[in-house]
Design a protein around this motif. Structure first.
Motif, PDB file in Angstrom:
ATOM      1  N   LEU A  99       0.542   6.072   5.157  1.00  0.00           N
ATOM      2  CA  LEU A  99       0.104   6.825   3.978  1.00  0.00           C
ATOM      3  C   LEU A  99       0.204   8.332   4.239  1.00  0.00           C
ATOM      4  CD1 LEU A  99      -3.002   4.800   2.729  1.00  0.00           C
ATOM      5  CD2 LEU A  99      -0.771   4.976   1.650  1.00  0.00           C
TER       6      LEU A  99
ATOM      7  N   MET B  79      -5.992   6.301  -5.443  1.00  0.00           N
ATOM      8  CA  MET B  79      -5.594   5.246  -4.521  1.00  0.00           C
ATOM      9  C   MET B  79      -6.839   4.554  -3.954  1.00  0.00           C
ATOM     10  SD  MET B  79      -2.726   4.195  -3.262  1.00  0.00           S
ATOM     11  CE  MET B  79      -2.399   2.947  -2.032  1.00  0.00           C
TER      12      MET B  79
ATOM     13  N   ILE C 168      -0.912   1.418   8.185  1.00  0.00           N
ATOM     14  CA  ILE C 168      -1.268   1.921   6.858  1.00  0.00           C
ATOM     15  C   ILE C 168      -1.729   3.371   6.953  1.00  0.00           C
ATOM     16  CG2 ILE C 168      -2.981   1.715   5.015  1.00  0.00           C
ATOM     17  CD1 ILE C 168      -2.667  -1.273   5.151  1.00  0.00           C
TER      18      ILE C 168
ATOM     19  N   ALA D 166       1.170   4.127  -3.443  1.00  0.00           N
ATOM     20  CA  ALA D 166       0.708   5.523  -3.452  1.00  0.00           C
ATOM     21  C   ALA D 166       1.712   6.456  -4.129  1.00  0.00           C
ATOM     22  CB  ALA D 166       0.377   5.972  -2.037  1.00  0.00           C
TER      23      ALA D 166
ATOM     24  N   SER E 268      -6.184   9.298   5.468  1.00  0.00           N
ATOM     25  CA  SER E 268      -5.278   8.148   5.580  1.00  0.00           C
ATOM     26  C   SER E 268      -5.715   7.219   6.693  1.00  0.00           C
ATOM     27  CB  SER E 268      -3.853   8.638   5.837  1.00  0.00           C
ATOM     28  OG  SER E 268      -3.411   9.410   4.755  1.00  0.00           O
TER      29      SER E 268
ATOM     30  N   MET F 207      -3.521  13.391   0.344  1.00  0.00           N
ATOM     31  CA  MET F 207      -3.720  12.325   1.307  1.00  0.00           C
ATOM     32  C   MET F 207      -3.470  12.834   2.726  1.00  0.00           C
ATOM     33  SD  MET F 207      -1.960   9.384  -1.047  1.00  0.00           S
ATOM     34  CE  MET F 207      -2.420   7.947  -0.147  1.00  0.00           C
TER      35      MET F 207
ATOM     36  N   THR G 138       0.826  -1.207   0.000  1.00  0.00           N
ATOM     37  CA  THR G 138       0.000   0.000   0.000  1.00  0.00           C
ATOM     38  C   THR G 138       0.861   1.257   0.000  1.00  0.00           C
ATOM     39  OG1 THR G 138      -1.601  -1.232   1.289  1.00  0.00           O
ATOM     40  CG2 THR G 138      -1.868   1.151   1.221  1.00  0.00           C
ATOM     41  N   ILE G 139       1.866   1.258   0.839  1.00  0.00           N
ATOM     42  CA  ILE G 139       2.656   2.477   1.014  1.00  0.00           C
ATOM     43  C   ILE G 139       3.589   2.703  -0.182  1.00  0.00           C
ATOM     44  CG2 ILE G 139       4.406   3.542   2.512  1.00  0.00           C
ATOM     45  CD1 ILE G 139       2.944   2.125   4.863  1.00  0.00           C
TER      46      ILE G 139
ATOM     47  N   TYR H 193      -8.617   5.338   5.505  1.00  0.00           N
ATOM     48  CA  TYR H 193      -8.191   4.278   4.570  1.00  0.00           C
ATOM     49  C   TYR H 193      -7.786   3.036   5.362  1.00  0.00           C
ATOM     50  CZ  TYR H 193      -5.917   2.304   0.398  1.00  0.00           C
ATOM     51  OH  TYR H 193      -5.577   1.515  -0.672  1.00  0.00           O
TER      52      TYR H 193
END
Lengths: 291, 534
Positions: B152, B83, B148, B39, B165, B160, B35-36, B168
């Motif tokens: 993020l 994202m 996460i 982005a 974040s 973001m 995920t990171i 998310y």
């Protein structure tokens, strides 16, 4: 008439010699015991007989046909139970039995049902849920339900409980009475003793002893238990006496069969009270050979 | 009473953490890292608003919506919106899968293997194990959410913010916790861990499908599916928190059901009895061929569906490709250089076909290598001890492998064409697509032939075909972008295939490859007939 014959069979895996010039021959209608410890070469021999392994030297034949070249033709008339039964986890026992029977080309529905009942197997379960014993039952039922002339059974009872072992023995007797030939590899000696006409003993890839059970015993020793009034002197120096042991009933020993007369003559001088003799069990034979 | 039922669950928690001290960190690390990493990758690939708008356009057709969910903020498609649109759902699936495996492993899995019996013979409450497992799984999901969320935010991407974040992360965590609860229930119901995993995955699949249908047509349906519900949080666009709390509320209710079921039932009992299987084999199951088909049935079906969906997802973007490619130098560089006179879409099609064929080769090789797996597990001897020749055994698997290679190629093209003709103004004809795809068959067969050869002569080295296939994927797919010399691609059969429609058909190359495939197979058969089995 010989149905199965192995002549000077040698099998090497790389440098390792698994089988070293072994010989034996099975006659039609015989139950032939093939015994030896784990790793002696029993399964390798059987796999050569099935044409799954290729002999390095020598010959293996069944029904007079070459085990390697004519495998398919031979397999129409033989049934096989592997020692370590691995089945397909997502097929049921019933499906596997049918598949294996069909691959041999025979089909006998009523015998299949009888055997499933006899061995007390639930054929609707997936093979992955079966225990070792149940997997063995699946392989046994599929072999016994096939119309074969030669049955090759590799340690068929190693996972069965005593009750099922008895069922298995009955099945073997029944096959024998119908004139079928059976090659039975085992290290359960009482089983071989009960079922087999002839035996070959294999050790480290070599056949070390072959013959009928009585022939083999003749080659070996007799158990003797003796009780005398006077203590027997210097018994351990007498030729042919082994494994001397003092027990409750007196003295037990193993005597070389050819020396039996001399030994008895010697003992009789000490006033025998009780004398028992009986043949060595295969168990004892075995231990002697593999010590 | 409750204390009794949960006695020693703290110790069990420590025990679970000890047993999974590698497994859990790997899951957390893998999901949060991906995920990171993605982005900033989005931010780099689509640096300008204009490029992102093009992407938004490409993504806003029914096929894409069915696949990744509805897009929010499409009129101002920020990196954050992108994202949430393209990654949130798939990551949620991964989190759900993590929770399913974790929970089954420590509940029904341990019970099935008799380990729980050992635990339960100790002074441990009846519900302790379930409590411990659920606690661990919930905590793992919370930690994942926080990593996460803050991760993020820490990237410092403009669109973001902290609130978005964290939302998310929380959306992902809530799905994970919901599936912890659902799996806990299925672990009570099913008698085997396979069953519990199967039911949980089926539930996950249904949630995904209900959401797909709902997102395309019916909003209510989407709200019923927890996967649809969390997407309604409109992360990075409107940041709505209530869907997360609704999902968590559902999870609590479901967990209570799991506790009730666990409280009521006997150890090792299940409420869903396993269906008894067939007592007899179907008349069809009578040869190595039918056995192979039976063993690979589920895999073939799964691959068929997968390849069809893959084709559809590629097809659904074909409509907007021209505009998209014009502005993207990276993708342009991956296309064939000899493409004058053809539209960019057609050029892209040739690249697509080579990738599709490499993907389609995977199941074909899997089927062949199944035979080797059977040998390794000593199951070939059952077959060969029957009246079955080695040729027939190998041929059974080979025929299915070849058939699968054709079916996979066909299904992918079907998906590609079907979705493509909906979204394209001037659709490419089916026959044109088929010929562009089927010209790759000889390359796939060469891989199959090579595998047969290895099975025949060097069964221990069959892993080589996978390396070779991965190599093919890299040089064919990325070769041009990385400016690798042409001959690297030609080290693989895929690199020799004429790229129809951009190239002309080259019957010589195609025939030569087919002959090579046949020769390799014949040698493979010869070897298989000569060597020891097992």
């Amino acid at each position: 008439m010989s149905v199965l014959k192995i002549t000077n069979l040698t099998k090497k895996f790389g440098k390792f010699t698994a089988l070293n010039r072994i010989n034996f021959e099975m006659q039609k209608g015989e139950v032939y015991g093939f015994i030896g410890p784990n790793g002696a070469g029993k399964t390798t021999t059987i796999r050569v007989l099935l044409g799954i392994l290729k002999a390095t030297e020598g010959e293996a034949s069944i029904f007079g046909m070459d085990a390697w070249r004519d495998a398919v033709e031979i397999h129409k008339r033989i049934a096989y139970v592997p020692g370590d039964v691995n089945l397909w986890g997502n097929l049921t026992g019933g499906e596997v039995i049918d598949l294996l029977v069909r691959l041999r080309g025979s089909n006998n529905k009523s015998r299949r049902e009888q055997l499933i009942e006899k061995f007390d197997l639930d054929p609707s379960k997936k093979c992955r849920t079966y225990s070792k014993g149940n997997r063995q039952k699946v392989a046994l039922i599929s072999a016994l339900a096939s119309d074969a002339d030669v049955y090759i059974l590799d340690e068929p009872t190693s996972g069965l409980d005593p009750l099922m072992e008895k069922v298995f023995q009955e099945c073997v007797f029944e096959l024998k009475s119908r004139g079928k030939s059976i090659l039975l590899s085992s290290h359960i000696l009482s089983e071989v003793e009960k079922l087999c006409d002839k035996v070959s003993i294999i050790r480290q890839g070599k056949i070390i002893e072959s013959g009928t059970l009585s022939e083999l015993r003749h080659l070996t020793r007799t158990n003797v238990i003796v009780e005398t009034k006077k203590p027997i002197e210097a018994l351990d120096t007498v030729k042919g006496v082994h494994s001397l042991n003092r027990c409750n009933q007196g003295i037990s020993m193993q005597v070389d069969t050819e020396e039996l007369g001399n030994v008895i003559k010697y003992i009789s001088e000490f006033d025998i009270v009780k004398l028992e003799s009986f043949p060595l069990t295969l168990e004892e034979l075995f231990i002697r050979h593999y010590k | 009473m409750i204390g009794q039922l949960n006695k020693n669950s703290k110790k069990l928690i420590r025990f679970i953490l000890r047993r999974d001290r590698v497994r859990i960190p790997i899951w957390i690390l893998a999901i949060s890292l991906i995920t990171i990493i993605i982005a900033p990758a989005f931010a780099e690939m689509f640096p300008t608003q204009q490029e992102r708008m093009l992407m938004a356009q490409t993504m806003s057709n029914p096929a894409m919506i069915a696949m990744v969910g509805p897009g929010y903020g499409l009129d101002n498609y920020t990196v954050g919106a992108m994202m949430a649109h393209e990654m949130l759902l798939f990551t949620a699936l991964a989190v759900a899968i993590m929770s399913i495996f974790l929970v089954v492993r420590h509940t029904r899995g341990d019970e099935e293997r008799g380990r729980l019996e050992l635990i339960r013979s100790l002074p441990v409450g009846r519900l302790s194990n379930l409590s411990a497992t659920v606690t661990v799984s919930v905590v793992v999901n919370i930690i994942l959410s926080l990593i996460i969320g803050f991760g993020l935010y820490a990237l410092g991407i403009e669109s973001m913010g902290l609130n978005g974040s964290l939302l998310y992360g929380a959306a992902l965590g809530s799905v994970g916790i919901l599936f912890t609860a659902v799996t806990a229930v299925f672990s009570q119901l099913s008698q085997s861990s396979r069953g519990a995993i199967g039911y949980s995955f089926a539930f996950l699949g249904i949630c995904y499908l209900v959401r797909a249908v709902g997102d395309v047509g019916n909003e209510i349906l989407s709200l019923i599916s927890p996967l649809g519900l969390v997407l309604r949080s409109e992360v990075y666009v409107n940041n709505i928190w209530w869907p997360v709390f609704v999902v968590l509320g559902e999870a609590v209710a479901i967990i209570l059901v799991a506790y009730y079921l666990n409280f009521k039932r006997d150890l090792q009992a299940g409420l869903i009895q396993p269906r008894p299987g067939r007592k007899d084999a179907s008349p069809f199951l009578r040869s190595p061929f039918s056995l192979a088909l039976r063993l690979m049935r589920s895999a073939i079906i799964a691959w068929s569906v997968g390849m069809l969906v893959l084709g559809m997802s590629y097809g659904s973007v074909l409509g907007d490709l021209e505009a998209f490619f014009e502005s993207n130098e990276l993708i342009k560089s991956m296309l064939p250089s000899s493409g004058q006179g053809f539209t960019l879409t057609e050029q892209f099609l040739t690249l697509l076909m080579s990738i599709i064929s490499i993907f389609g080769t995977v199941p074909a090789l899997q089927i062949l290598l199944k035979l080797k797996g059977e040998e390794k597990r000593d199951r070939c001897e059952h077959l060969l001890a029957g009246a079955v020749s080695r040729t027939r055994l190998l041929a059974g698997f080979l025929v299915i492998s070849i058939a699968v290679s054709i079916i996979m190629q066909f299904l992918t093209v079907l998906g590609l064409w079907a979705a493509g003709s909906i979204v394209m103004e001037q659709p490419i004809s089916f026959s044109r697509m088929i010929s562009a795809a089927f010209v790759y068959m000889p390359a796939m067969w060469t891989m199959i032939g090579l595998t047969v050869l290895l099975i025949g002569f060097y069964p221990k080295a069959t892993g080589f075909v996978w390396l070779y296939l991965i190599f093919a994927f890299f040089v064919v797919y990325l070769g041009r972008a990385l400016q690798l010399p042409e001959w690297t691609a030609e080290l693989t059969p895929f690199g020799h295939i004429p790229q129809i429609p951009v190239d002309d058909m080259n019957f010589v190359t195609v025939s030569v490859l087919t002959v090579i495939a046949a020769v390799l197979s014949v040698f493979g058969f010869a070897g298989y007939n000569r060597r020891d089995i097992g």
